[in-house]
Design an enzyme around this catalytic site. Structure first.
Site, mmCIF file in Angstrom:
data_model
loop_
_atom_site.group_PDB
_atom_site.id
_atom_site.type_symbol
_atom_site.label_atom_id
_atom_site.label_comp_id
_atom_site.label_asym_id
_atom_site.label_seq_id
_atom_site.Cartn_x
_atom_site.Cartn_y
_atom_site.Cartn_z
ATOM 1 N N TYR A 174 12.991 -1.961 -6.184
ATOM 2 C CA TYR A 174 11.861 -2.042 -7.104
ATOM 3 C C TYR A 174 10.657 -1.168 -6.755
ATOM 4 O O TYR A 174 10.078 -0.533 -7.637
ATOM 5 C CB TYR A 174 11.428 -3.517 -7.188
ATOM 6 C CG TYR A 174 10.143 -3.764 -7.928
ATOM 7 C CD1 TYR A 174 10.028 -3.472 -9.290
ATOM 8 C CD2 TYR A 174 9.033 -4.294 -7.283
ATOM 9 C CE1 TYR A 174 8.845 -3.707 -9.971
ATOM 10 C CE2 TYR A 174 7.852 -4.533 -7.966
ATOM 11 C CZ TYR A 174 7.763 -4.237 -9.304
ATOM 12 O OH TYR A 174 6.609 -4.458 -9.981
ATOM 13 N N ASN B 177 0.066 0.666 5.833
ATOM 14 C CA ASN B 177 0.963 0.072 4.837
ATOM 15 C C ASN B 177 1.833 -0.941 5.567
ATOM 16 O O ASN B 177 2.572 -0.571 6.474
ATOM 17 C CB ASN B 177 1.829 1.163 4.194
ATOM 18 C CG ASN B 177 2.910 0.608 3.274
ATOM 19 O OD1 ASN B 177 3.930 1.234 3.076
ATOM 20 N ND2 ASN B 177 2.708 -0.550 2.705
ATOM 21 N N CYS C 77 0.794 -1.218 0.000
ATOM 22 C CA CYS C 77 0.000 0.000 0.000
ATOM 23 C C CYS C 77 0.833 1.278 0.000
ATOM 24 O O CYS C 77 2.030 1.251 0.243
ATOM 25 C CB CYS C 77 -0.859 0.073 1.255
ATOM 26 S SG CYS C 77 -1.912 -1.323 1.452
#
Ligand code: SF4
Length: 480
Positions: free
Chosen positions: A253, A112, A12
Site C-alpha cells: 500500500y 522515518n 514519513c
C-alpha cells in the site's frame, strides 16, 4: 484504500542531497514525489556554506513552501521531510527536520519510522537533566549523540544508533556532512542515487530519485551508516546483528507503484499479489475493478490471472484531498461520497469482483460495496490483496491497537456480513511473500509480516506490556 480515518498512514518520507547548487529546489521536488508518505507537515533544512537554516510548517508541501521560499533557501546540501505523525502529536515543534543549535555546532535530523524504546530512553535522559523540545521520538537520537563518550562524530553517531530500537531511517545534516542510517531490520526503505554532477541523493523511495534526475546507486542495508562529505560517499556498519525484515505494507500500500524496493518494482509486486489472489480466491463474475488508486495494480493482476475483463468501476475525485468539508455520517448513509463514484454504465447488472489492497477498520469497505450496489451491481465479491490485518504495528504505522482492526475482532464470515458483500476473500501470507519475491534468504522472504501473524522481528520494549494486555483482552481473558 481511502485516505480517511479508516486508512493506514505511513509515518514519513525523507529526502537528502549533498553537492549541488540547487539543493533546496531538488529537495522540494524529491519531497513532492514522496508526499503520499505524509501530508501533515513538511520541512527543509539547507546547509549554506556550513550554516544550517530550516523552514518547516503544517500541511502539505505546497502549504509550507512557495517559490520565494525556495529562492531564499540557498545552499549546497539539504535534508527534507514530509510527516504523518505516529509518535508525537501534530504540533509545529514536531515537524521535521528537527533543528538543533548548540554553542559549538548545528545539526538537523529527519526520521522515518517509530522507536520502540523511545520512552525508556527519554525517561532516563530526563532523569539526568536532558530537556526535550518536542514530543517526537526522533529527538532521542540527537541527545544520545551529544551524550556519547566516543571521540569522533562518526563513532558518536554509531554509539547512539546502537542504543535505539525499532524502525528508523534517519538523515542527519551537519555543517560538513550528511549521514544516513537504517535500523538493523531495514523496516523502511532508504535508497542512494547520484546526480549527473556527481552529487548524492538519499531518500525513502526510488520515485524521488527519478523526480530529480538522479541515477540509482544502492539500497541502504540494515545496520549501515552512510556518510557523504567533500570526500564523497563512505559506507560503514554500526552493527552487524542485522536481519532484513522490510515492511510488507510498503509493497502492499504505502510505496508508489513506480518505486523499486531492493530491486522489486512495487507495481509488479502488487500485480503478482492480485494474480495469486485470483488463484486462491476465485469467483464466478463478469468483471474486475480496483479501488483507486493503490489497488489498481492488484486488480489488473487479478483480472489477467482470472481471464475476467478489467474495468473502471470506480472513479476517484482528484481534488478530494483538498476539501476540508466532509459529509456527515447521516449524509454518508445516504450515499454521499466525496472521494469515490461508481461508474453505473459499467457495473449495473454485473457481478463485480472488487479488489482492495487491505482492510483496516472496515468502514471504507462497507461504503464502497454499498456504492457499487446502489449503482446497480448484481453481486459484489470483495477480494483483498493482502492477508487480514490482525495485529498492531510499532515500527512506523499509525495503528498501535488491535482493537482498531476489524479483522482482529470479526471472523471472515462476520466481516462479509458487515460489508454487505456477496463473498469475501483474502490473500494468504505465503502468497504475499511469493508475490514480492525478494531473494535474500532471510525469514518470511525478508519481509515483516507482523501485522498479519503477530510475530514481531524485534522485542517490543515500551509497548510489550500494553500489547500483552490488549491481546489477552481480545481473547476474552481480561476486561480492559
Ligand atoms: S508490523 Fe506491519 S506495518 Fe508494521 S513494519 Fe511490520 S508489516 Fe509493516
Amino acid at each position: 484504500m481511502q485516505s480517511q480515518v479508516s486508512s493506514l498512514n505511513e509515518e514519513c518520507g525523507v529526502f537528502g542531497v549533498w553537492g549541488t547548487p540547487d539543493a533546496a529546489f531538488l529537495t522540494y521536488c524529491g519531497l513532492f514525489s514522496l508526499q503520499h508518505r505524509g501530508q501533515e507537515g513538511a520541512g527543509i533544512t539547507i546547509n549554506d556554506n556550513g550554516q544550517l537554516r530550516t523552514k518547516r510548517g503544517l500541511g502539505v508541501l505546497n502549504d509550507v513552501f512557495n517559490a520565494a521560499d525556495l529562492q531564499e533557501l540557498k545552499g549546497q546540501a539539504a535534508i527534507g521531510h514530509v510527516r504523518y505523525s505516529t509518535a508525537g502529536s501534530n504540533l509545529l515543534e514536531n515537524i521535521q527536520p528537527l533543528p538543533f543549535n548548540f554553542s559549538d555546532t548545528q545539526f538537523a535530523l529527519a526520521h522515518n519510522g517509530n522507536l520502540t524504546n523511545a520512552l525508556t530512553i527519554r525517561k532516563n535522559l530526563e532523569d539526568q537533566g536532558a530537556i526535550y523540545h518536542s514530543s517526537s521520538d526522533s529527538e532521542n537520537l540527537m541527545h544520545l549523540i551529544r551524550l556519547s563518550k566516543e571521540e569522533t562524530l562518526d563513532d558518536q553517531v554509531k554509539d547512539a544508533l546502537r542504543q535505539i530500537k525499532g524502525g528508523f531511517a534517519y538523515l542527519l545534516l551537519t555543517k560538513d556532512r550528511l549521514y544516513a542510517a537504517l535500523d538493523p531490520n531495514g523496516f523502511r526503505p532508504l535508497v542512494v542515487g547520484q546526480l549527473p554532477n556527481g552529487g548524492y541523493v538519499v531518500c525513502s523511495e526510488t520515485c524521488a530519485l527519478d523526480a530529480v534526475g538522479a541515477k540509482f546507486h544502492c539500497d541502504v542495508q540494515p545496520g549501515q551508516l552512510l556518510k557523504i562529505d567533500e570526500n564523497g560517499l563512505s559506507v560503514s556498519e554500526y552493527t552487524t546483528d542485522t536481519q532484513l525484515a522490510i515492511c510488507s505494507m510498503e509493497f502492499i500500500y504505502f510505496a508508489r507503484p513506480d518505486s523499486d524496493i531492493y530491486g522489486v518494482n512495487v507495481h509488479s509486486a502488487r500485480k503478482n499479489m492480485g494474480a495469486l489472489l485470483a488463484q486462491e480466491q476465485p469467483v464466478e463474475a463478469d468483471l474486475v475493478t480496483g479501488v483507486p488508486n493503490s489497488s489498481l495494480s492488484a486488480a489488473m493482476g487479478y483480472a489477467q490471472a482470472s481471464g475476467l475483463p478489467y474495468e473502471m468501476g470506480l472513479v476517484k475525485n482528484q481534488y478530494s484531498a483538498r476539501t476540508f468539508i466532509q459529509p456527515t455520517q447521516e449524509l454518508r448513509e445516504q450515499g454521499v461520497n466525496m472521494k469515490l463514484s461508481a461508474v453505473k454504465g459499467v457495473v449495473a447488472g454485473k457481478r463485480v469482483v472488487l479488489v482492495d489492497d487491505s482492510i483496516v477498520r472496515g468502514t471504507t469497505s462497507r461504503r464502497i460495496v454499498k456504492l457499487l450496489k446502489d449503482a446497480g451491481a448484481a453481486e459484489v465479491h470483495l477480494r483483498i490483496a493482502s492477508p487480514p490485518l490482525r495485529y498492531p504495528c510499532f515500527y512506523g504505522i499509525d495503528i498501535q491497537h488491535a482493537s482498531e482492526l476489524i479483522a482482529a475482532n470479526q471472523s471472515i464470515a462476520e466481516m462479509r456480513e458487515t460489508f454487505g458483500a456477496d463473498s469475501l476473500g483474502f490473500l494468504s501470507v505465503p502468497s504475499l511473500i511469493k508475490a514480492v519475491g525478494l531473494k535474500t534468504g532471510a525469514p518470511n522472504g525478508s519481509l515483516c509480516v507482523a501485522y498479519f501473524d503477530g510475530k514481531y522481528p524485534t522485542p517490543l520494549y515500551d509497548y510489550q506490556e500494553s500489547y500483552e494486555q490488549e491481546q489477552a483482552a481480545l481473547k476474552g481473558c481480561l476486561k480492559v
